[in-house]
Scaffold this motif. Sequence first.
Motif, PDB file in Angstrom:
ATOM      1  N   TYR B 156       0.828  -1.210   0.000  1.00  0.00           N
ATOM      2  CA  TYR B 156       0.000   0.000   0.000  1.00  0.00           C
ATOM      3  C   TYR B 156       0.865   1.264   0.000  1.00  0.00           C
ATOM      4  N   PRO B 157       0.285   2.395  -0.392  1.00  0.00           N
ATOM      5  CA  PRO B 157       1.020   3.663  -0.270  1.00  0.00           C
ATOM      6  C   PRO B 157       1.458   3.847   1.183  1.00  0.00           C
ATOM      7  N   LEU B 158       2.720   4.155   1.374  1.00  0.00           N
ATOM      8  CA  LEU B 158       3.283   4.224   2.728  1.00  0.00           C
ATOM      9  C   LEU B 158       3.063   5.612   3.324  1.00  0.00           C
ATOM     10  N   LYS B 159       2.328   5.653   4.415  1.00  0.00           N
ATOM     11  CA  LYS B 159       2.068   6.948   5.061  1.00  0.00           C
ATOM     12  C   LYS B 159       3.111   7.170   6.142  1.00  0.00           C
ATOM     13  N   ILE B 160       4.281   7.549   5.706  1.00  0.00           N
ATOM     14  CA  ILE B 160       5.393   7.628   6.656  1.00  0.00           C
ATOM     15  C   ILE B 160       5.210   8.783   7.636  1.00  0.00           C
ATOM     16  N   SER B 161       4.564   9.857   7.196  1.00  0.00           N
ATOM     17  CA  SER B 161       4.373  10.983   8.126  1.00  0.00           C
ATOM     18  C   SER B 161       3.495  10.567   9.304  1.00  0.00           C
ATOM     19  N   GLU B 162       2.428   9.818   9.007  1.00  0.00           N
ATOM     20  CA  GLU B 162       1.557   9.343  10.088  1.00  0.00           C
ATOM     21  C   GLU B 162       2.329   8.393  11.006  1.00  0.00           C
ATOM     22  N   MET B 163       3.189   7.553  10.401  1.00  0.00           N
ATOM     23  CA  MET B 163       3.998   6.632  11.211  1.00  0.00           C
ATOM     24  C   MET B 163       4.942   7.405  12.127  1.00  0.00           C
ATOM     25  N   LEU B 164       5.605   8.395  11.555  1.00  0.00           N
ATOM     26  CA  LEU B 164       6.588   9.160  12.337  1.00  0.00           C
ATOM     27  C   LEU B 164       5.913   9.934  13.472  1.00  0.00           C
ATOM     28  N   ALA B 165       4.650  10.309  13.242  1.00  0.00           N
ATOM     29  CA  ALA B 165       3.939  11.099  14.256  1.00  0.00           C
ATOM     30  C   ALA B 165       3.785  10.320  15.567  1.00  0.00           C
ATOM     31  N   LEU B 166       3.897   8.999  15.492  1.00  0.00           N
ATOM     32  CA  LEU B 166       3.772   8.171  16.701  1.00  0.00           C
ATOM     33  C   LEU B 166       4.985   8.305  17.620  1.00  0.00           C
ATOM     34  N   LEU B 167       6.095   8.796  17.067  1.00  0.00           N
ATOM     35  CA  LEU B 167       7.344   8.803  17.845  1.00  0.00           C
ATOM     36  C   LEU B 167       7.418  10.022  18.753  1.00  0.00           C
ATOM     37  N   PRO B 168       7.762   9.798  20.022  1.00  0.00           N
ATOM     38  CA  PRO B 168       7.830  10.936  20.953  1.00  0.00           C
ATOM     39  C   PRO B 168       8.900  11.956  20.591  1.00  0.00           C
ATOM     40  N   GLY B 169       9.929  11.529  19.836  1.00  0.00           N
ATOM     41  CA  GLY B 169      10.993  12.467  19.466  1.00  0.00           C
ATOM     42  C   GLY B 169      10.550  13.471  18.412  1.00  0.00           C
ATOM     43  N   VAL B 170       9.423  13.198  17.752  1.00  0.00           N
ATOM     44  CA  VAL B 170       8.963  14.069  16.660  1.00  0.00           C
ATOM     45  C   VAL B 170       8.074  15.166  17.227  1.00  0.00           C
ATOM     46  N   LYS B 171       8.366  16.436  16.888  1.00  0.00           N
ATOM     47  CA  LYS B 171       7.633  17.550  17.485  1.00  0.00           C
ATOM     48  C   LYS B 171       6.624  18.192  16.549  1.00  0.00           C
ATOM     49  N   TYR B 172       6.859  18.093  15.275  1.00  0.00           N
ATOM     50  CA  TYR B 172       5.946  18.786  14.346  1.00  0.00           C
ATOM     51  C   TYR B 172       5.951  18.079  13.003  1.00  0.00           C
ATOM     52  N   ILE B 173       4.744  17.723  12.530  1.00  0.00           N
ATOM     53  CA  ILE B 173       4.609  17.189  11.173  1.00  0.00           C
ATOM     54  C   ILE B 173       3.372  17.815  10.536  1.00  0.00           C
ATOM     55  N   GLU B 174       3.559  18.322   9.334  1.00  0.00           N
ATOM     56  CA  GLU B 174       2.411  18.849   8.600  1.00  0.00           C
ATOM     57  C   GLU B 174       2.526  18.413   7.145  1.00  0.00           C
ATOM     58  N   ARG B 175       1.370  18.065   6.572  1.00  0.00           N
ATOM     59  CA  ARG B 175       1.364  17.731   5.146  1.00  0.00           C
ATOM     60  C   ARG B 175       0.709  18.872   4.390  1.00  0.00           C
ATOM     61  N   THR B 176       1.413  19.347   3.370  1.00  0.00           N
ATOM     62  CA  THR B 176       0.907  20.466   2.580  1.00  0.00           C
ATOM     63  C   THR B 176       0.987  20.080   1.110  1.00  0.00           C
ATOM     64  N   SER B 177       0.629  21.004   0.257  1.00  0.00           N
ATOM     65  CA  SER B 177       0.620  20.697  -1.174  1.00  0.00           C
ATOM     66  C   SER B 177       1.013  21.924  -1.996  1.00  0.00           C
ATOM     67  N   LEU B 178       1.410  21.669  -3.234  1.00  0.00           N
ATOM     68  CA  LEU B 178       1.781  22.774  -4.128  1.00  0.00           C
ATOM     69  C   LEU B 178       0.751  22.967  -5.248  1.00  0.00           C
ATOM     70  N   HIS B 179      -0.470  22.420  -5.058  1.00  0.00           N
ATOM     71  CA  HIS B 179      -1.389  22.410  -6.207  1.00  0.00           C
ATOM     72  C   HIS B 179      -2.143  23.721  -6.428  1.00  0.00           C
ATOM     73  N   SER B 180      -2.079  24.674  -5.482  1.00  0.00           N
ATOM     74  CA  SER B 180      -2.771  25.955  -5.696  1.00  0.00           C
ATOM     75  C   SER B 180      -2.069  27.049  -4.899  1.00  0.00           C
ATOM     76  N   PRO B 181      -2.263  28.308  -5.277  1.00  0.00           N
ATOM     77  CA  PRO B 181      -1.608  29.388  -4.514  1.00  0.00           C
ATOM     78  C   PRO B 181      -1.907  29.345  -3.012  1.00  0.00           C
ATOM     79  N   PRO B 182      -3.176  29.135  -2.587  1.00  0.00           N
ATOM     80  CA  PRO B 182      -3.387  29.078  -1.120  1.00  0.00           C
ATOM     81  C   PRO B 182      -2.585  27.943  -0.467  1.00  0.00           C
ATOM     82  N   GLU B 183      -2.494  26.785  -1.139  1.00  0.00           N
ATOM     83  CA  GLU B 183      -1.751  25.660  -0.567  1.00  0.00           C
ATOM     84  C   GLU B 183      -0.246  25.972  -0.541  1.00  0.00           C
ATOM     85  N   ILE B 184       0.216  26.699  -1.559  1.00  0.00           N
ATOM     86  CA  ILE B 184       1.637  27.085  -1.588  1.00  0.00           C
ATOM     87  C   ILE B 184       1.943  28.014  -0.424  1.00  0.00           C
TER      88      ILE B 184
END
Lengths: 176, 242, 350
Positions: B156-184
């Motif tokens: 399956y498509p690997l959702k590594i950001s969601e996986m990494l979010a489980l780790l206590p050492g990780v402080k910030y994860i955000e998923r964004t996109s480049l598909h439109s000016p507001p998203e940019i």
Amino acid sequence: MTERIIIAGSGGQGIMLWGKILAQAAMIEGKFVTWLPAYGAEVRGGTAHCMIVISDEEIGSPYIDKTDTLIIMNQPSLARFKSRLKDNGLLIINSSIVEAGAKAKAKRYPFTDIAVELGNVRVANMVALGSYLAKRKTVSLKNILGVMKMMAPAGRDDILKINQKALDTGVKLRNG
Amino acid sequence: MEKIYSHPKSLRNLSTHYCPGCGHGIAHRLIAEVVDELGIREKVIAIAPVGCAVIAYDYWDFDCSEAAHGRALAVATAIKRVRQDNIVFTYQGDGDLAAIGTNETIHAANRGENVCVFFINNAVYGMTGGQMAPTTLLNQKTSTTIKGRDAGLHGYPLKISEMLALLPGVKYIERTSLHSPPEIIKTKKAINKAFLNQIEGVGFSLVEILSPCPTYWGMAPKASLDWIRDTMSKEFPLGRIK
Amino acid sequence: MKKVLISGNEAIAEGAIQAGCTFYAGYPITPQNELIAYMSSHLQDKGGVFIQAESEIAAINMVYGASAAGVRAMTSSSSPGISLKQEGISYIAGAELPAVIVNIMRAGPGLGNIWPAQSDYFQATRGGGNGDYHCIVLAPASVQESFDFMRVAFDLADKYRNPAMILGDGMLGQMMEPVKISNTRNKISKIKKSWALTGCKGRKPNIIKSFYMREGDLERFNLTLQKKYNQIQEKEQRFEGLFLDDAEVILVAYGSMARIAKSAVKFLRSKGKKSGLIRPITLWPFPKDIFKRLAISHKPLAFLVIEMSYGQMVEDVRLVLEGKARVEFLGRSGGGIPTEDEIIKKVMRL
């Protein structure tokens, strides 16, 4: 003069420490010395052993094929190492837990029983060291005592004392 | 007249080698703008990936190191540990970060290394010719999944950001996109937050950026932007993950 | 100077710290575990960075990063772990970064076992990873040299911006010997690293890379590497020679094996057999010149190469002698070590 020594027993008998104390004393006396442990998984298996070479000249192999002295602290070690002893070599056996069957010339002493009598089974190695030094005089007792003092845990005079007593008892042993 | 917009100092004035419609140029620029705005250009050390963005160091105008494929976070770990006053970030694709470098990624995150990771997810291997990536969507056609990715064969498509979010050492994860000016604009804000986290000593921060690859998606540039909006972001939902 | 009784592994670690190493990354593997343990406490105590990495691959890439940032950095492992590090070593060579890699060899192939061997000679001296490159390879033969050579390795690595490898074996790593520990941290040669990544304040940005796509660039870069390697070959050959003036049989051995060969030579001499020893200290660059000189100046009966492998360094000896002298070989591996008796018998039969 080169003296090659193998001491073998089981984990917890202070086999490695025995070798390190002897090697340290030899270093203090300005001799060439190597100490080679058995390493890896084997340390936790049947036998623990180390090899010590002490010499007036540069030492080639720290690994010993034929040894001048063999000190056997438990039963499996005898079978494993007895063929390594030179024909006229010195064999010292811990008779408390090693049955007869070795060469007639072997020196047999109940190191473990003596240590128990002294109050701590763990000093059997120092009794054995004393008996070895009485035979070979490879290094001086004074320097062995110096090393023991240096290595003893700080503030634990009791440990140092019982080890010194074990060493003395070993030195005074007659052939059993 | 007041000058309100110009070429970022941290970006060299060059044409990139990227294909028409590729997202890398936008991502490079956003990082360069944030570096300028935070005034950290002289402190930044970037780790470029192996992949299409391997020569990102030709475009950015600050200190950069290359890293072997997948090893960017091992390299970044060491640089940040020996130069704590510098600002260290990696820029990695999906194959680099989530396939060959999974081990380095997870452990750098788990150690909570105080670095930034800009993770460009375009669901395909670009540089090598459009093969399946760990993030390739189900049914997506690539040169190694010519009938489309099949979960039974390829996983399956690997959702590594969601996986990494489980780790206590990780402080910030955000998923964004480049598909439109507001998203940019949102992407730029996320990049800014990741850098601020490092400056403030907060710890491991990762921004996953969904980025178009028209060439290996077999789409026109505009269609690839729509595909991110309509399809890819359904599998990889946008927003704050941690 | 006071002597201390320490193991080869500990001597390497202390030698590295005294040589100004401030970054270590490694992964546990027998028989070099005492080294990583020593670093974990002593390096951190002295303000350095210690990282137990998630793999050998991560460890070598961390060394790449630390070195790129301008500090003296090292890693250590044993044979199977060194195989994993080859990727990073190739990148380090390609990016012209100084770094020190320690291989405390064990027997192979594959997982092999944990006993001493010298069967990674080819890997160490030929490059090991992809591309045309060489590590500078130093082979200590005592615990003292294990300590001393760390300084040499770091200095050579910095001087040539090249990876340097210490090639030891399980016996050398595990054995204890008295060592003179010289406290020399204040005398570390400060080589200016203007190429390092420090942030581009007051200068143009620095780039650390090994990627050259423009036509001709990589070939030009390789030629500069080759020029450097030629210079190293000219200037950095090191060996120890014993009784070479009148020897009729010259034993050739390195590292632990050379100690045993040296004992054999001394015994043979005491029996009137004119034998000698060449102990290569640098395995790359191989000490070619002494072999060439000997082959011309007085033709010894034979060279006997002795290794804890089935014949690797012997190829270098044959290459350098170009058929001008007889070359014999004695080797064991897989845990077996050629003994003094075996060496003496072989020499007597020549």
